[in-house]
Scaffold this motif. Structure first.
Motif, PDB file in Angstrom:
ATOM      1  N   LEU A   1       7.293 -32.585  -6.747  1.00  0.00           N
ATOM      2  CA  LEU A   1       7.443 -31.183  -6.187  1.00  0.00           C
ATOM      3  C   LEU A   1       6.989 -30.339  -7.194  1.00  0.00           C
ATOM      4  CD1 LEU A   1       7.979 -29.419  -3.697  1.00  0.00           C
ATOM      5  CD2 LEU A   1      10.331 -29.245  -4.565  1.00  0.00           C
TER       6      LEU A   1
ATOM      7  N   HIS B   1       5.040 -24.608  -4.015  1.00  0.00           N
ATOM      8  CA  HIS B   1       5.305 -25.006  -2.535  1.00  0.00           C
ATOM      9  C   HIS B   1       6.908 -24.380  -2.459  1.00  0.00           C
ATOM     10  CE1 HIS B   1       2.001 -27.466  -2.074  1.00  0.00           C
ATOM     11  NE2 HIS B   1       2.036 -28.141  -3.099  1.00  0.00           N
TER      12      HIS B   1
ATOM     13  N   ASP C   1       8.046 -35.338   6.027  1.00  0.00           N
ATOM     14  CA  ASP C   1       7.625 -34.417   6.778  1.00  0.00           C
ATOM     15  C   ASP C   1       6.307 -34.437   7.313  1.00  0.00           C
ATOM     16  OD1 ASP C   1       6.224 -32.758   4.990  1.00  0.00           O
ATOM     17  OD2 ASP C   1       7.616 -31.427   4.696  1.00  0.00           O
TER      18      ASP C   1
ATOM     19  N   MET D   1      11.379 -36.224   1.988  1.00  0.00           N
ATOM     20  CA  MET D   1      12.929 -35.737   1.975  1.00  0.00           C
ATOM     21  C   MET D   1      13.714 -36.839   1.808  1.00  0.00           C
ATOM     22  SD  MET D   1      12.724 -32.915   5.124  1.00  0.00           S
ATOM     23  CE  MET D   1      11.619 -34.236   6.258  1.00  0.00           C
TER      24      MET D   1
ATOM     25  N   PHE E   1       5.406 -34.434   2.644  1.00  0.00           N
ATOM     26  CA  PHE E   1       6.582 -34.095   1.608  1.00  0.00           C
ATOM     27  C   PHE E   1       7.850 -35.078   1.998  1.00  0.00           C
ATOM     28  CE2 PHE E   1       3.825 -30.783   0.835  1.00  0.00           C
ATOM     29  CZ  PHE E   1       3.978 -30.173  -0.179  1.00  0.00           C
TER      30      PHE E   1
ATOM     31  N   HIS F   1      13.348 -28.110  -0.311  1.00  0.00           N
ATOM     32  CA  HIS F   1      14.509 -29.100   0.203  1.00  0.00           C
ATOM     33  C   HIS F   1      13.871 -30.557   0.006  1.00  0.00           C
ATOM     34  CE1 HIS F   1      11.564 -28.255   3.355  1.00  0.00           C
ATOM     35  NE2 HIS F   1      11.751 -29.217   4.187  1.00  0.00           N
ATOM     36  N   THR F   2      12.525 -30.651  -0.202  1.00  0.00           N
ATOM     37  CA  THR F   2      11.978 -31.950  -0.501  1.00  0.00           C
ATOM     38  C   THR F   2      11.900 -32.407  -1.955  1.00  0.00           C
ATOM     39  OG1 THR F   2       9.608 -31.451  -0.758  1.00  0.00           O
ATOM     40  CG2 THR F   2      10.526 -31.370   1.604  1.00  0.00           C
TER      41      THR F   2
ATOM     42  N   ASP G   1       3.701 -32.607   6.710  1.00  0.00           N
ATOM     43  CA  ASP G   1       2.889 -32.283   5.478  1.00  0.00           C
ATOM     44  C   ASP G   1       2.973 -33.469   4.529  1.00  0.00           C
ATOM     45  OD1 ASP G   1       2.037 -29.731   6.622  1.00  0.00           O
ATOM     46  OD2 ASP G   1       3.930 -29.075   5.864  1.00  0.00           O
TER      47      ASP G   1
ATOM     48  N   ASP H   1       8.236 -23.261  -0.158  1.00  0.00           N
ATOM     49  CA  ASP H   1       8.733 -23.608   1.004  1.00  0.00           C
ATOM     50  C   ASP H   1       9.137 -24.905   1.400  1.00  0.00           C
ATOM     51  OD1 ASP H   1       6.040 -24.104   0.795  1.00  0.00           O
ATOM     52  OD2 ASP H   1       5.628 -24.154   2.925  1.00  0.00           O
ATOM     53  N   LYS H   2       8.923 -25.539   0.373  1.00  0.00           N
ATOM     54  CA  LYS H   2       9.186 -27.321   0.232  1.00  0.00           C
ATOM     55  C   LYS H   2      10.484 -27.645  -0.620  1.00  0.00           C
ATOM     56  CE  LYS H   2       5.916 -28.367   3.351  1.00  0.00           C
ATOM     57  NZ  LYS H   2       6.302 -29.059   4.686  1.00  0.00           N
TER      58      LYS H   2
ATOM     59  N   GLY I   1       8.828 -33.702  -2.934  1.00  0.00           N
ATOM     60  CA  GLY I   1       7.392 -33.402  -3.091  1.00  0.00           C
ATOM     61  C   GLY I   1       6.467 -34.496  -2.482  1.00  0.00           C
ATOM     62  N   GLN I   2       5.355 -34.696  -2.991  1.00  0.00           N
ATOM     63  CA  GLN I   2       4.423 -35.798  -2.442  1.00  0.00           C
ATOM     64  C   GLN I   2       4.205 -36.567  -3.370  1.00  0.00           C
ATOM     65  OE1 GLN I   2       1.660 -32.348  -1.899  1.00  0.00           O
ATOM     66  NE2 GLN I   2       1.237 -33.173   0.157  1.00  0.00           N
TER      67      GLN I   2
END
Length: 516
Positions: A323, A328, A403, A409, A407, A333-334, A405, A330-331, A336-337
């Protein structure tokens, strides 16, 4: 060789890279600790001395040495010297019990044990079980002093051509509880970490100054350790983390990079004078090893200069999610990718991939996978999942969901999941609610035995600064906000939660103390 050219290399070993930096920039700083400074020319010389001493003692490529000590420059040069000789290093956690450390040494078949006085004293009760030669990094009299053991200055080891799939190190995944598993990582895996350090988001290079306060036996620390030393930067070592001392060192040495676990970020952000320190040289801060709360990430982004990267992965290799929190917000809580070249999938209990949006166990594949668990082929097989095309993935034991997008969680650890009355309950969901109470600082939820439900959730709570929570009131407040199956059976106040040296809450310890 510039960064772009280096990134295109199919493989280079850490000893080769140290030799290259020593040849090009011998006076550049490699290590700093407590006033001691070692440059790359000196480092290359002492790494040769360590490798030559190991060869003198009859160790050959593939043989194993162990290190059980606090962070030090001597610790680092032994690790690097072993690599130059093709010898495998097995760094051990001093926090483990003496019996467990003896088990790890026996499992590894350790020829030499490098340690300091504190750990030699701790191991004295099991000394008769440890057949390795003891060499003291601090030159204490608990074994052969390091300076006496070391080959003379100018000694040159016999040449060793390191292959990518040779074992690099063995990282033991357990030691405080349970049976230790030795994760055998190849040189190829470390080369992948080094190449990632060249990316613009990491930006590690000869001008980098990396501050390390987590222990060198942990893969958490070893990733940026080897990235920095292999790419020509300087490493500032702390033997033990202290928040004020950390900030002083960061300011004094104009630190650009670091890695910290979430509990350390929290302690640093809680320092009353945090905002008075000049941290403007920071370029990139890393986090891994334990869940990193979104609100804490946001606070770090707001008050601490530089990029913030939260990495999710395993010492066993497999896939990594990253992440880029600064890109990001807004992300948060994740986790990342998936990073480039890494494949992350979710599977159900039957080993089938789940539908999009559904939760499942996280499995990962990457160019760098562990060779296996040392001497434990059955455990190795249990950690593997094979895709329909035959590619090998590593199971994480975590439950996650992507999610819309892409990402990831993380919902919870599969082994920490509570099964109460036939319902699956994820402790992280309950912890997120309890932490919203104004009197709660830290919280960890575990499942304890219940005659009625099989298991039932109990929350262990550390009060927020200056607060005195009423456990019954906190339980009632939380249960009014939780689902029926999630409701807490008890809330227990603690002055502190038990953490491992890399910041993971020791849930088994909480569960065992409650059920005693």
């Amino acid at each position: 060789m510039d960064a772009a050219t280096l990134a295109q290399q199919p493989f280079m070993s850490v000893p080769e890279l140290i030799r290259m930096h020593a040849s090009r920039s011998p006076r550049s700083t490699a290590f700093i600790q407590d006033g001691q400074v070692v440059d790359y020319g000196e480092l290359d010389t002492i790494v040769d001395q360590v490798a030559a001493a190991l060869q003198r003692d009859g160790l050959a490529p593939g043989d194993i040495v162990s290190i059980c000590a606090a962070n030090s420059i001597n610790y680092a040069v032994v690790f690097l010297g072993a690599l130059r000789a093709g010898v495998v290093a097995a760094p051990l956690a001093p926090s483990a019990t003496p019996e467990s450390i003896a088990d790890m040494i026996a499992d590894a078949g350790t020829r030499h044990l490098f340690l300091d006085a504190d750990n030699a004293r701790a191991l004295a009760p099991v000394a008769d079980r440890i057949q390795s030669r003891w060499i003291t990094l601090d030159d204490s009299d608990h074994g052969t002093p390091f300076r006496e053991w070391l080959a003379p200055e100018g000694a040159e080891p016999g040449p060793v051509t390191i292959e990518p799939d040779w074992p690099f190190n063995i990282i033991y995944s357990s030691g405080t509880t349970g049976s230790p598993k030795g994760i055998v990582q190849p040189h190829r895996l470390r080369w992948g970490h080094i190449r990632r350090g060249l990316s613009p988001e990491y930006g590690i290079g000869p001008e980098s100054v990396t501050l390390l306060s987590t222990p060198l036996y942990s893969n958490t620390t070893l990733v940026p350790f080897f990235q920095t030393i292999a790419l020509g930067g300087a490493l500032v070592l702390m033997a033990k983390f202290d928040a004020e001392r950390y900030l002083q060192l960061a300011e004094r040495h104009r630190v650009t990079h670091t890695i910290l676990v979430p509990v350390q970020y929290q302690r640093l952000m809680d320092v009353p004078t945090f905002d008075d320190y000049d941290l403007s040289a920071f370029e990139c801060k890393l986090c891994t090893s334990a869940p990193f709360r979104a609100d804490l990430k946001a606070d770090v982004l707001r008050r601490w200069p530089g990029r913030l990267i939260d990495n999710y992965g395993m010492t066993e290799g497999g896939g990594v999610c990253s992440l880029l929190a600064h890109r990001h917000p807004d992300k948060l809580h994740t986790v990342g990718q998936p990073v480039e070249g890494h494949d992350i999938r979710l599977i159900d209990d039957a080993g089938n991939e789940v539908a999009p949006g559904e939760p499942g166990e996280v499995v990962g594949h990457s160019p760098g996978l562990m060779l296996g668990y040392h001497n434990q082929p059955q455990k190795t097989a249990e950690a593997e999942w094979f895709a329909p095309d035959g590619r090998r993935f590593i199971r994480t034991g975590d439950i996650g969901r992507f999610d819309e997008d892409g990402f990831l969680m993380i919902i919870d650890r599969k082994k920490d999941m509570i099964i109460s009355g036939g319902f699956n309950i994820y402790p992280a969901d309950i912890e997120a609610v309890v932490r919203q109470h104004e009197d709660v600082g830290e919280c960890s939820v575990v499942g304890v035995s219940s005659q009625r439900w099989g298991e039932t959730p109990v929350a262990f709570v550390v009060p927020a600064a200056g607060r005195q929570p009423d456990p019954v009131a906190v339980r009632e407040w939380a249960n009014n906000r939780l689902g029926k199956t999630q409701r807490l059976a008890d809330v227990v106040l603690r002055d502190a939660l038990p953490h491992s040296a890399i910041g993971k809450v020791l849930k088994r310890e909480l569960r065992e103390t409650y059920e005693m």
